[in-house]
Design an enzyme around this catalytic site. Sequence first.
Site, PDB file in Angstrom:
ATOM      1  N   GLY A   1      36.568  27.544  51.681  1.00 13.01           N
ATOM      2  CA  GLY A   1      37.867  27.222  51.095  1.00 13.01           C
ATOM      3  C   GLY A   1      38.518  26.082  51.855  1.00 13.01           C
ATOM      4  O   GLY A   1      38.204  25.835  53.026  1.00 13.01           O
TER       5      GLY A   1
ATOM      6  N   GLN B   1      45.482  21.007  54.736  1.00 13.07           N
ATOM      7  CA  GLN B   1      44.407  20.753  55.701  1.00 13.07           C
ATOM      8  C   GLN B   1      43.890  19.318  55.635  1.00 13.07           C
ATOM      9  O   GLN B   1      43.164  18.883  56.539  1.00 13.07           O
ATOM     10  CB  GLN B   1      43.238  21.721  55.489  1.00 13.07           C
ATOM     11  CG  GLN B   1      43.591  23.164  55.855  1.00 13.07           C
ATOM     12  CD  GLN B   1      42.382  24.062  55.690  1.00 13.07           C
ATOM     13  OE1 GLN B   1      42.114  24.551  54.610  1.00 13.07           O
ATOM     14  NE2 GLN B   1      41.650  24.273  56.762  1.00 13.07           N
TER      15      GLN B   1
ATOM     16  N   CYS C   1      38.374  29.223  60.201  1.00  7.68           N
ATOM     17  CA  CYS C   1      39.115  28.215  59.435  1.00  7.68           C
ATOM     18  C   CYS C   1      38.601  26.837  59.830  1.00  7.68           C
ATOM     19  O   CYS C   1      38.367  26.586  61.020  1.00  7.68           O
ATOM     20  CB  CYS C   1      40.601  28.334  59.750  1.00  7.68           C
ATOM     21  SG  CYS C   1      41.624  27.109  58.912  1.00  7.68           S
ATOM     22  N   LEU C   2      38.437  25.954  58.870  1.00 10.52           N
ATOM     23  CA  LEU C   2      37.943  24.603  59.159  1.00 10.52           C
ATOM     24  C   LEU C   2      38.911  23.829  60.059  1.00 10.52           C
ATOM     25  O   LEU C   2      38.510  22.867  60.708  1.00 10.52           O
ATOM     26  CB  LEU C   2      37.688  23.832  57.858  1.00 10.52           C
ATOM     27  CG  LEU C   2      36.534  24.359  56.985  1.00 10.52           C
ATOM     28  CD1 LEU C   2      36.459  23.582  55.675  1.00 10.52           C
ATOM     29  CD2 LEU C   2      35.201  24.295  57.723  1.00 10.52           C
TER      30      LEU C   2
ATOM     31  N   HIS D   1      43.615  33.738  52.530  1.00 10.04           N
ATOM     32  CA  HIS D   1      43.596  32.746  53.609  1.00 10.04           C
ATOM     33  C   HIS D   1      44.118  31.390  53.115  1.00 10.04           C
ATOM     34  O   HIS D   1      44.969  30.764  53.758  1.00 10.04           O
ATOM     35  CB  HIS D   1      42.159  32.624  54.141  1.00 10.04           C
ATOM     36  CG  HIS D   1      41.973  31.610  55.226  1.00 10.04           C
ATOM     37  ND1 HIS D   1      41.589  31.960  56.507  1.00 10.04           N
ATOM     38  CD2 HIS D   1      42.094  30.254  55.224  1.00 10.04           C
ATOM     39  CE1 HIS D   1      41.504  30.852  57.240  1.00 10.04           C
ATOM     40  NE2 HIS D   1      41.796  29.809  56.491  1.00 10.04           N
ATOM     41  N   GLU D   2      43.610  30.946  51.956  1.00 15.66           N
ATOM     42  CA  GLU D   2      44.010  29.619  51.447  1.00 15.66           C
ATOM     43  C   GLU D   2      45.458  29.615  50.978  1.00 15.66           C
ATOM     44  O   GLU D   2      46.180  28.636  51.197  1.00 15.66           O
ATOM     45  CB  GLU D   2      43.074  29.170  50.322  1.00 15.66           C
ATOM     46  CG  GLU D   2      41.620  28.991  50.730  1.00 15.66           C
ATOM     47  CD  GLU D   2      41.406  28.222  52.022  1.00 15.66           C
ATOM     48  OE1 GLU D   2      42.159  27.277  52.296  1.00 15.66           O
ATOM     49  OE2 GLU D   2      40.483  28.592  52.773  1.00 15.66           O
TER      50      GLU D   2
ATOM     51  N   HIS E   1      47.775  29.196  53.822  1.00 13.67           N
ATOM     52  CA  HIS E   1      47.892  27.799  54.271  1.00 13.67           C
ATOM     53  C   HIS E   1      49.054  27.092  53.581  1.00 13.67           C
ATOM     54  O   HIS E   1      49.701  26.229  54.173  1.00 13.67           O
ATOM     55  CB  HIS E   1      46.607  27.016  53.953  1.00 13.67           C
ATOM     56  CG  HIS E   1      45.559  27.072  55.030  1.00 13.67           C
ATOM     57  ND1 HIS E   1      45.776  26.609  56.313  1.00 13.67           N
ATOM     58  CD2 HIS E   1      44.277  27.502  55.011  1.00 13.67           C
ATOM     59  CE1 HIS E   1      44.669  26.763  57.035  1.00 13.67           C
ATOM     60  NE2 HIS E   1      43.741  27.303  56.270  1.00 13.67           N
TER      61      HIS E   1
END
Length: 148
Positions: free
Chosen positions: A46, A51, A88-89, A130-131, A134
Amino acid sequence: MAIRNIVTLGDDVLRKVCRTQMQFDEKLWTVLDDMKETMYKAEGVGLAAPQIGILRRYCVIDVGDGLVELINPVITEMNGKQTDSEGCLSLPGRSAEVTRPQKVTVRAQDRFGNNFTITGEDLKARALCHEIDHLDGILYIDRAKRDK
Ligand code: NI
């Protein structure tokens, strides 16, 4: 399409509340295409607009069952609980145990502005939560039991 730079922890952009996306135009589609490519290249499941430095409410998800683009997503239902490792990226090389709903239902718009509803269980529920977090400046470490 182009690979975008993924912002990492410490950048203020990850802590902002994103604004509603109002325009469903080619500018949005280009960013969504770039986000898809960036997510796949980074081998993530995701990626949310903040981000890549864009403070708008949209994200892309693919937990292995196909790409989903969510514009202005809202969680409308949550059921059960699951606890598992999450990363997480924007926090490369880190992970922690996070408790999330086992199943969620999300209402969102597609890239053309059409409304749809999506239900996800297990990893998909985790990715959706999670997304969407963000988009409100919330990171998984805020919800983690312990960092590893
Ligand atoms: Ni993340």
